[in-house]
Structures are given as C-alpha cells and as structure tokens.
Design a protein around this motif. Structure first.
Motif, PDB file in Angstrom:
ATOM      1  N   THR A  37     -43.226  29.166  -5.637  1.00 36.79           N
ATOM      2  CA  THR A  37     -42.638  28.829  -4.340  1.00 36.79           C
ATOM      3  C   THR A  37     -43.707  28.615  -3.276  1.00 36.79           C
ATOM      4  O   THR A  37     -43.525  27.823  -2.349  1.00 36.79           O
ATOM      5  CB  THR A  37     -41.661  29.942  -3.897  1.00 36.79           C
ATOM      6  N   LYS A  38     -44.839  29.306  -3.410  1.00 38.40           N
ATOM      7  CA  LYS A  38     -45.905  29.175  -2.403  1.00 38.40           C
ATOM      8  C   LYS A  38     -46.443  27.749  -2.351  1.00 38.40           C
ATOM      9  O   LYS A  38     -46.833  27.257  -1.282  1.00 38.40           O
ATOM     10  CB  LYS A  38     -47.022  30.161  -2.707  1.00 38.40           C
ATOM     11  N   SER A  39     -46.483  27.088  -3.504  1.00 42.72           N
ATOM     12  CA  SER A  39     -46.968  25.706  -3.525  1.00 42.72           C
ATOM     13  C   SER A  39     -45.833  24.693  -3.363  1.00 42.72           C
ATOM     14  O   SER A  39     -46.072  23.542  -2.992  1.00 42.72           O
ATOM     15  CB  SER A  39     -47.725  25.422  -4.830  1.00 42.72           C
ATOM     16  N   HIS A  40     -44.598  25.128  -3.634  1.00 43.15           N
ATOM     17  CA  HIS A  40     -43.434  24.251  -3.486  1.00 43.15           C
ATOM     18  C   HIS A  40     -42.321  25.013  -2.778  1.00 43.15           C
ATOM     19  O   HIS A  40     -41.349  25.450  -3.396  1.00 43.15           O
ATOM     20  CB  HIS A  40     -42.943  23.759  -4.858  1.00 43.15           C
ATOM     21  N   PRO A  41     -42.447  25.219  -1.467  1.00 46.49           N
ATOM     22  CA  PRO A  41     -41.474  26.040  -0.730  1.00 46.49           C
ATOM     23  C   PRO A  41     -40.047  25.495  -0.760  1.00 46.49           C
ATOM     24  O   PRO A  41     -39.097  26.239  -0.496  1.00 46.49           O
ATOM     25  CB  PRO A  41     -42.037  26.061   0.699  1.00 46.49           C
TER      26      PRO A  41
END
Length: 308
Positions: A37-41
C-alpha cells in the motif's frame, strides 16, 4: 536470520507492480499488503488479493511468509477486489431498508393505495400481527449486527450492497404491498392458522438467535479462529447434532411461518428464493468444515437433517 525478497505482479498482465526487499520471514500476508500500500496507496489492504498463482486462491492475511511454498525470492500475484465496504454497514443498510419500507405500506402513506385509504389502518388483526413480526425480525437483525455478530472478513465489495439491497428492499415492498392492501383477505383457516404460524415464527426466531449467540461464543473478539460448533445447554442449539448451519434452518422456518400467517404468494416466493440461497451458503460452509476438521461429525447435513 535470512530475509526474503518479494515481488508482486499483476495477476492479469504479469506487470511488476512492486518489489519488497529485506522482508522478515515471520511477516504475514497482512504485513505484505501494508508494505504494498505504501507504493500503491490506491490499493488499500482490504481491496488486495494476493496469491501464489495468478488463478489460485487468495492467501489469508494471517499466512506467514516463511511457511508458504516459496523460495527466498517470492513472487505473489495481485488482484484488485474493488472498492470495499464494511460488513456492518452492509447489514445495517440491508436490514434497515425492509423495516422502513414495510412500515410505509403498513401506515398506508399517501400515493400507495389511493387518497381514500391514506393513513387508514386495516380492519384485519393478522395484518397488524404481520407488521409486528416483520418489524421484530429486522430489528433483531439490526441489533445482532451491532452487538452479536463477529465477522471473519471485515469488508465486502461495494458493488454487492446494491445487489443485496435490491433483493431485500424489493421483496419487502412486494410483500408489504399485498399484505397491507385494502383488499387483502385473511388466511383461509382463520385464527387457528395464524396462531400456528406465529408459534412457528417465534420458535424459529428464538432458535436463530440462539445459534448466533453460540457461534459468537466460538470466536473470541478480534480473532479469526474457527472451531467446530457443538450443542450447548440451550435446547435450540441441539440442532447442531444434525445440521452444520442451523441458523439458516431456523431462518427458513421463520419465513415459512410468516408465509403461513399471511397466506401471501410474494412471501412464499421470498421464502423459496431465500431457502435456495441459504442452501448454497450452507453447503459451502459444510464443505469448508469437512475440509478443515478431520474429526467433523459425520451425521450432519448442511441445512436439513438427513436430506440436504
């Protein structure tokens, strides 16, 4: 301690979406989803499905990386489950709708049956009794959603709420229209038929509630632990001796009682459609129990003892 490298590919296109370096071996799938999720919120954890094979089953959030059949460089495949909504919100919306809709027909608000019937109550006692039973059923469901049920999955796809609401709200309006219609006629066998139906309805409502309490007590708060449900001291739970999903058995029984009480075709059809759907759910849960628990009681049927 060795670390893992995890690459996440799109399950459809095989495009690399993310590469995670130095992942702890005891990291769970839920931890990996949070890292992703940090790279694809835009893909928050609840809408992620991670799997070992593009067409395989989704991994469970509690699965541990080092226990999966992967090497130190693990490849996981991602599918977007779509926008999610909490189960509590879904159930509250599904059940509040029929409660309100039915009462609109019961109180005969304007523009339903014509001006001369606006706010005029029915002269038949069974109509009032049916409203009490219908309201009781959905108020019970709302309270169980808030205070009893514990959900193994926190969310479901947002699109499902529209389909579910169409089913519950639509049938509620159809049933309420005929039961509260000025030309409605009481059951053929009169008070005897109504009394029998009320007894069936209340018995099954108590049974359904008892099963929900028993299932709730199997799963501690905040846990996804699954156990074999067994009868308790409550006699209504003794149906567990013969049925894997007695909550569905009692639910169907309640609607059969309501159909007998009102002698209304839309109620009978709602009961039939509900029975078919609950049978599908019960069979799925029964298969899941058999697969997960080697010592699962062999005499149990999914929803109807010895038959189905």
């Amino acid at each position: 301690m060795k670390h893992y490298e995890v690459e996440i590919l799109d399950a459809k296109t095989r495009e690399k979406l993310c590469f995670l370096d130095k992942v702890e071996p005891n990291a769970t799938v839920a931890d990996i989803k949070s890292m992703f999720t940090k790279s694809h919120p835009e893909w928050y954890p609840a809408r992620q499905s991670l799997r070992l094979d593009p067409k395989g089953r989704s991994l469970k959030d509690e699965d541990i990386l080092q226990n999966l059949p992967v090497g130190t460089t693990a490849t996981l495949y991602f599918r977007d489950l779509g926008s999610q909504i909490s189960w509590v919100t879904v159930f509250l919306t599904e059940y509040a709708g029929p409660l309100v809709i039915y009462l609109l027909f019961y109180f005969r608000v304007p523009f339903i049956y014509g001006p001369k019937y606006d706010f005029i109550t029915s002269r038949h006692s069974v109509v009032h009794l049916a409203c009490i039973c219908h309201s009781f059923h959905y108020i019970k469901r709302l309270l169980e959603t808030l205070f009893v049920h514990r959900f193994s999955h926190g969310t479901m796809p947002l699109r499902n709420i529209f389909k579910n609401c169409m089913y519950y709200w639509g049938f509620a309006a159809w049933m309420a229209y005929y039961i509260n219609h000025p030309l409605y006629t009481p059951p053929v066998f009169g008070d005897d038929q109504v009394k029998l139906a009320v007894a069936i309805f209340l018995f099954c409502q108590l049974g359904n509630f008892s099963i929900h309490i028993a299932l709730r007590n199997l799963r501690p708060a905040g846990s996804k632990t699954r156990k074999i449900p067994f009868p308790t001291r409550n006699p209504f739970t003794w149906l567990f001796l013969l049925v894997s999903c007695p909550n569905y058995t009692y639910e169907v029984g309640s609607w059969i009682g309501f159909a007998i009480m009102t002698q209304c075709l839309p109620v009978a059809l709602f009961s039939l459609v509900g029975f078919i759907q609950m049978t599908i759910w019960a069979k799925g849960k029964h298969r899941s129990y058999l697969k997960e628990f080697k010592d699962y009681p062999p005499l149990r049927s999914p929803i109807i003892p010895f038959i189905l």
